[in-house]
Write a protein that holds these residues in place. Structure first.
Motif, PDB file in Angstrom:
ATOM      1  N   LYS A 173      -9.068   0.907  13.854  1.00 56.62           N
ATOM      2  CA  LYS A 173      -8.616   0.561  15.220  1.00 56.62           C
ATOM      3  C   LYS A 173      -8.900   1.689  16.197  1.00 56.62           C
ATOM      4  O   LYS A 173      -8.778   1.519  17.404  1.00 56.62           O
ATOM      5  CB  LYS A 173      -7.103   0.311  15.208  1.00 56.62           C
ATOM      6  N   GLY A 174      -9.243   2.881  15.693  1.00 55.25           N
ATOM      7  CA  GLY A 174      -9.378   4.049  16.557  1.00 55.25           C
ATOM      8  C   GLY A 174     -10.820   4.321  16.965  1.00 55.25           C
ATOM      9  O   GLY A 174     -11.736   4.307  16.130  1.00 55.25           O
TER      10      GLY A 174
ATOM     11  N   SER B 251       0.845  -1.201   0.000  1.00 56.69           N
ATOM     12  CA  SER B 251       0.000   0.000   0.000  1.00 56.69           C
ATOM     13  C   SER B 251       0.873   1.242   0.000  1.00 56.69           C
ATOM     14  O   SER B 251       2.090   1.162  -0.162  1.00 56.69           O
ATOM     15  CB  SER B 251      -0.939  -0.029   1.199  1.00 56.69           C
TER      16      SER B 251
ATOM     17  N   GLN C 202       1.810   3.423   2.307  1.00 56.05           N
ATOM     18  CA  GLN C 202       2.778   3.668   3.371  1.00 56.05           C
ATOM     19  C   GLN C 202       3.698   2.493   3.686  1.00 56.05           C
ATOM     20  O   GLN C 202       4.752   2.691   4.271  1.00 56.05           O
ATOM     21  CB  GLN C 202       2.045   4.063   4.654  1.00 56.05           C
TER      22      GLN C 202
ATOM     23  N   LYS D 179       2.796  -5.082   3.714  1.00 53.08           N
ATOM     24  CA  LYS D 179       2.481  -6.032   4.783  1.00 53.08           C
ATOM     25  C   LYS D 179       2.370  -7.411   4.147  1.00 53.08           C
ATOM     26  O   LYS D 179       1.794  -7.544   3.066  1.00 53.08           O
ATOM     27  CB  LYS D 179       1.148  -5.677   5.444  1.00 53.08           C
TER      28      LYS D 179
ATOM     29  N   ARG E 135      -4.243  11.420  18.809  1.00 53.15           N
ATOM     30  CA  ARG E 135      -5.348  11.329  17.834  1.00 53.15           C
ATOM     31  C   ARG E 135      -6.695  10.995  18.471  1.00 53.15           C
ATOM     32  O   ARG E 135      -7.746  11.236  17.889  1.00 53.15           O
ATOM     33  CB  ARG E 135      -5.026  10.347  16.711  1.00 53.15           C
TER      34      ARG E 135
ATOM     35  N   THR F 217      -6.701   9.177   7.013  1.00 52.73           N
ATOM     36  CA  THR F 217      -5.983   9.061   8.295  1.00 52.73           C
ATOM     37  C   THR F 217      -4.765   9.975   8.391  1.00 52.73           C
ATOM     38  O   THR F 217      -4.510  10.556   9.447  1.00 52.73           O
ATOM     39  CB  THR F 217      -5.537   7.604   8.535  1.00 52.73           C
TER      40      THR F 217
ATOM     41  N   THR G   5      -4.624   5.559   4.245  1.00 50.87           N
ATOM     42  CA  THR G   5      -4.114   6.777   3.615  1.00 50.87           C
ATOM     43  C   THR G   5      -5.235   7.373   2.779  1.00 50.87           C
ATOM     44  O   THR G   5      -5.530   8.572   2.852  1.00 50.87           O
ATOM     45  CB  THR G   5      -2.903   6.443   2.716  1.00 50.87           C
TER      46      THR G   5
ATOM     47  N   ASP H 241      -4.328  12.761  11.239  1.00 49.11           N
ATOM     48  CA  ASP H 241      -3.141  12.666  12.115  1.00 49.11           C
ATOM     49  C   ASP H 241      -2.309  13.951  12.037  1.00 49.11           C
ATOM     50  O   ASP H 241      -1.715  14.391  13.030  1.00 49.11           O
ATOM     51  CB  ASP H 241      -2.262  11.471  11.720  1.00 49.11           C
TER      52      ASP H 241
ATOM     53  N   GLY I  45      -9.341  -0.943   7.579  1.00 50.75           N
ATOM     54  CA  GLY I  45      -8.185  -0.044   7.396  1.00 50.75           C
ATOM     55  C   GLY I  45      -7.620   0.334   8.758  1.00 50.75           C
ATOM     56  O   GLY I  45      -8.253   0.106   9.803  1.00 50.75           O
ATOM     57  N   GLY I  46      -6.424   0.937   8.754  1.00 48.64           N
ATOM     58  CA  GLY I  46      -5.745   1.274  10.009  1.00 48.64           C
ATOM     59  C   GLY I  46      -6.599   2.114  10.936  1.00 48.64           C
ATOM     60  O   GLY I  46      -6.585   1.938  12.163  1.00 48.64           O
ATOM     61  N   GLY I  47      -7.396   3.040  10.384  1.00 46.58           N
ATOM     62  CA  GLY I  47      -8.216   3.926  11.213  1.00 46.58           C
ATOM     63  C   GLY I  47      -9.309   3.190  11.977  1.00 46.58           C
ATOM     64  O   GLY I  47      -9.785   3.690  13.014  1.00 46.58           O
TER      65      GLY I  47
HETATM   66  N1  LIG Z   1      -4.722   2.481  16.760  1.00 46.42           N
HETATM   67  C1  LIG Z   1      -5.012   3.315  15.763  1.00 46.42           C
HETATM   68  N2  LIG Z   1      -6.031   4.192  15.870  1.00 46.42           N
HETATM   69  C2  LIG Z   1      -6.364   5.017  14.864  1.00 46.42           C
HETATM   70  N3  LIG Z   1      -5.717   5.060  13.686  1.00 46.42           N
HETATM   71  C3  LIG Z   1      -4.690   4.216  13.512  1.00 46.42           C
HETATM   72  C4  LIG Z   1      -4.290   3.303  14.514  1.00 46.42           C
HETATM   73  N4  LIG Z   1      -3.241   2.594  14.046  1.00 46.42           N
HETATM   74  C5  LIG Z   1      -3.002   3.055  12.788  1.00 46.42           C
HETATM   75  N5  LIG Z   1      -3.871   4.035  12.466  1.00 46.42           N
HETATM   76  C6  LIG Z   1      -3.957   4.797  11.210  1.00 46.42           C
HETATM   77  O1  LIG Z   1      -3.871   3.884  10.144  1.00 46.42           O
HETATM   78  C7  LIG Z   1      -3.246   4.523   9.051  1.00 46.42           C
HETATM   79  C8  LIG Z   1      -2.651   3.464   8.155  1.00 46.42           C
HETATM   80  O2  LIG Z   1      -3.713   2.680   7.701  1.00 46.42           O
HETATM   81  P1  LIG Z   1      -3.509   1.577   6.585  1.00 46.42           P
HETATM   82  O3  LIG Z   1      -4.854   1.030   6.257  1.00 46.42           O
HETATM   83  O4  LIG Z   1      -2.448   0.628   7.044  1.00 46.42           O
HETATM   84  O5  LIG Z   1      -2.925   2.516   5.444  1.00 46.42           O
HETATM   85  P2  LIG Z   1      -2.490   2.249   3.946  1.00 46.42           P
HETATM   86  O6  LIG Z   1      -2.934   0.843   3.629  1.00 46.42           O
HETATM   87  O7  LIG Z   1      -3.217   3.282   3.190  1.00 46.42           O
HETATM   88  O8  LIG Z   1      -1.011   2.442   3.845  1.00 46.42           O
HETATM   89  C9  LIG Z   1      -2.236   5.481   9.627  1.00 46.42           C
HETATM   90  O9  LIG Z   1      -2.175   6.649   8.819  1.00 46.42           O
HETATM   91  C10 LIG Z   1      -2.805   5.774  11.045  1.00 46.42           C
HETATM   92  O10 LIG Z   1      -3.370   7.061  11.091  1.00 46.42           O
END
Ligand SMILES: Nc1ncnc2c1ncn2[C@@H]1O[C@H](COP(=O)(O)OP(=O)(O)O)[C@@H](O)[C@H]1O
Ligand SMILES: O=C(CO)[C@@H](O)[C@H](O)COP(=O)(O)O
Length: 487
Positions: free
Chosen positions: A401-402, A20, A22, A25, A321, A307, A268, A311, A397-399
């Motif tokens: 988790k928040g 992706s 950033q 994986k 955040r 995200t 992202t 951030d 997606g990463g967000g």
């Molecule tokens: N615990 C968390 N809570 C909120 N946001 C998170 C957390 N961990 C990671 N992130 C967010 O997830 C984003 C990365 O998400 P991801 O889906 O892996 O991105 P991509 O696949 O676009 O590279 C980061 O920019 C960060 O802001």
């Protein structure tokens, strides 16, 4: 307390990769049960290009990151029987006759090709013609607009190009030695017509790109090849390589989506999508009419500012955040990178409605609201008659988790929300595709068998209509400002 032991794998092992924006994986997964037995991750660098205002990455770094992520998986990766690569969509990878990058790849979120996009759309007869033929009105994200930008801005680089690839094609080809792609990722180029499911000769001729420079589009279920003898890469030579696909298509596979189930992905990019049996043809350009990685469609809307933008605002405010506060009248449109949905490629961020009693936590909450508002507005356009209006939104997606992201989505959507426990759905989708190829199964059925979408859910809350109205009002009143580049 002793760490929980990973169960002994029952079935053959497969590898799923998410290359992706950033990072890369990699997951090693037990094909029988979906159990993740090993994982690895290595970062990418995104640069601004010569003028500093672009988004570029070195494809060779993606390859090194893949090797590093696989290396972190230890002996498990060396036992894999099949692999598949999901990758960020749209990126323009230009290779010379030796297969080396001519220049860094132009990424999906690089908006420098906005003028070329405007011209291309007009030259072919306007948005409706593009939507009917390609399935999408191209945004500056689409590969075709980047190719025209390259030809005009760096003609020597375009002349040196002997092959054009997408990010996942590039990595798959390095594994197999064969130039291949799939219909899902091809549908984000702008030169693959969804109406005929083939490359569009007229568009290619118009932009001066020979079809011979493009990869072969594989059918769902076909193999891209086998892993070559690649010393230094911890994968067994001869392992099967599946077609791979774009990251959003891979996540749709990874969730085992059925038509009409809505997904909101917070990475992202922010994306909203659903699988559909009907080919999308949206002339407004909000909905991209992508193909999925099987034989259906994936209407999708994408924002550039998700995200990373939120951030960045948290960092500007010096806050964690999660340190949001409710209330107040601040409105923040977090268009730090220009924006794609709504279509405002030159826009910058806008903060409105500050008072003496506005708190930093309220400003941060306003940034979340602005990012989520853009996605939810588009969701109504993405969903068709197949979609149940009260179906839970799958948040990934990463967000996801928040808590601040989740609560913002609940408050502004008024829908129930479900967060799959499985975190890496793009890589899991790629793994399901590899398992499907290996076992002769439908990859979406494999993912359903793996129960990848299972996870906690939250009930619907009343929609915050006042916030939505405030955001909509500022967006339309600030239209002239948002269409202008900052001096
Ligand atoms: N615990 C968390 N809570 C909120 N946001 C998170 C957390 N961990 C990671 N992130 C967010 O997830 C984003 C990365 O998400 P991801 O889906 O892996 O991105 P991509 O696949 O676009 O590279 C980061 O920019 C960060 O802001
Ligand atoms: O451009 C799009 C979809 O059209 C993006 O969703 C990219 O595919 C990048 O994805 P992430 O790196 O944010 O996962």
């Amino acid at each position: 307390m002793a760490a929980a032991a990973v169960p002994v794998p029952e079935g053959p092992l497969v590898v799923g990769v998410d290359s992706s924006t950033q990072s890369t994986k990699a997951l090693v997964v037990d094909a029988a049960t979906g159990q993740v037995v090993a994982r690895g991750q290595a970062p990418h660098t995104v640069g601004g290009g010569a003028g500093g205002d672009g988004k570029e990455s070195d494809p060779e770094q993606w390859w090194r990151a893949l090797a590093e992520a696989l290396g972190q998986c230890g002996a498990h990766a060396r036992q894999a029987a099949a692999i598949s690569v999901g990758g960020q969509q749209h990126g323009l990878v230009t290779l010379d006759t030796a297969g080396r990058p001519v220049r860094p790849a132009l990424l999906w979120n690089d908006v420098r090709s906005a003028p070329q996009r405007d011209r291309l759309v007009e030259e072919l007869g306007g948005p409706k013609v593009w939507a009917e033929r390609i399935g999408s009105v191209p945004a500056p994200a689409f590969t075709v607009t980047k190719w025209v930008w390259l030809k005009e801005t760096e003609p020597e680089a375009a002349r040196a190009t002997a092959a054009v690839r997408l990010p996942h094609d590039y990595l798959t080809e390095r594994l197999t030695g064969q130039g291949t792609t799939d219909r899902g990722d091809a549908s984000g180029t702008g030169w693959w017509a969804s109406a005929t499911e083939s490359y569009d000769g007229e568009i290619l001729e118009r932009v001066g790109l020979s079809p011979e420079l493009l990869p072969r589009v594989l059918r769902h279920g076909e193999a891209a090849g086998t892993v070559r003898h690649l010393p230094g890469l911890p994968l067994p030579a001869g392992a099967l390589v599946a077609t791979g696909t774009g990251d959003n298509m891979a996540a749709a596979l990874g969730l085992g989506l059925r038509p009409g189930q809505p997904v909101l992905s917070l990475g992202t990019s922010g994306t909203v999508y659903a699988v559909s049996g009907r080919r999308p043809t949206d002339p407004t350009g909000v909905v991209a009419g992508f193909a999925d990685a099987r034989d259906a469609w994936l209407p999708l809307a994408c924002t550039l500012n998700c995200t990373l933008a939120v951030d960045r605002i948290a960092a500007l405010l010096g806050r964690d955040r999660e340190a949001v506060e409710q209330g107040g009248s601040a409105v923040l449109l977090p268009f730090l990178d220009g924006e794609r949905t709504p279509d405002l490629p030159l826009a910058s961020g806008l903060l409105y409605g500050l008072r003496h009693d506005t708190t930093p936590g309220q400003v941060l909450q306003a940034a979340y609201d602005g990012a989520v508002f853009a996605l939810l507005t588009a969701l109504d356009e993405v969903l068709d008659a197949d979609a149940a209006p009260d179906a839970p939104l799958l948040l990934i997606g990463g967000g996801a988790k928040g808590a601040a992201w989740r609560e913002t989505v609940r408050r502004l959507s008024g829908r129930p929300v479900q967060v799959p426990r499985a975190e890496e759905l793009v890589a899991l989708g790629a793994a399901a595709q590899a398992a499907g190829l290996l076992l002769g199964e439908d990859p979406a059925a494999v993912a359903r068998r793996w129960k990848t979408a299972d996870g906690p859910s939250w009930e619907a809350v009343e929609r915050d209509e006042a916030a939505l109205e405030r955001l909509g009002g500022v967006l339309s009143d600030a239209d002239a400002l948002l269409r202008r580049a900052t001096p």
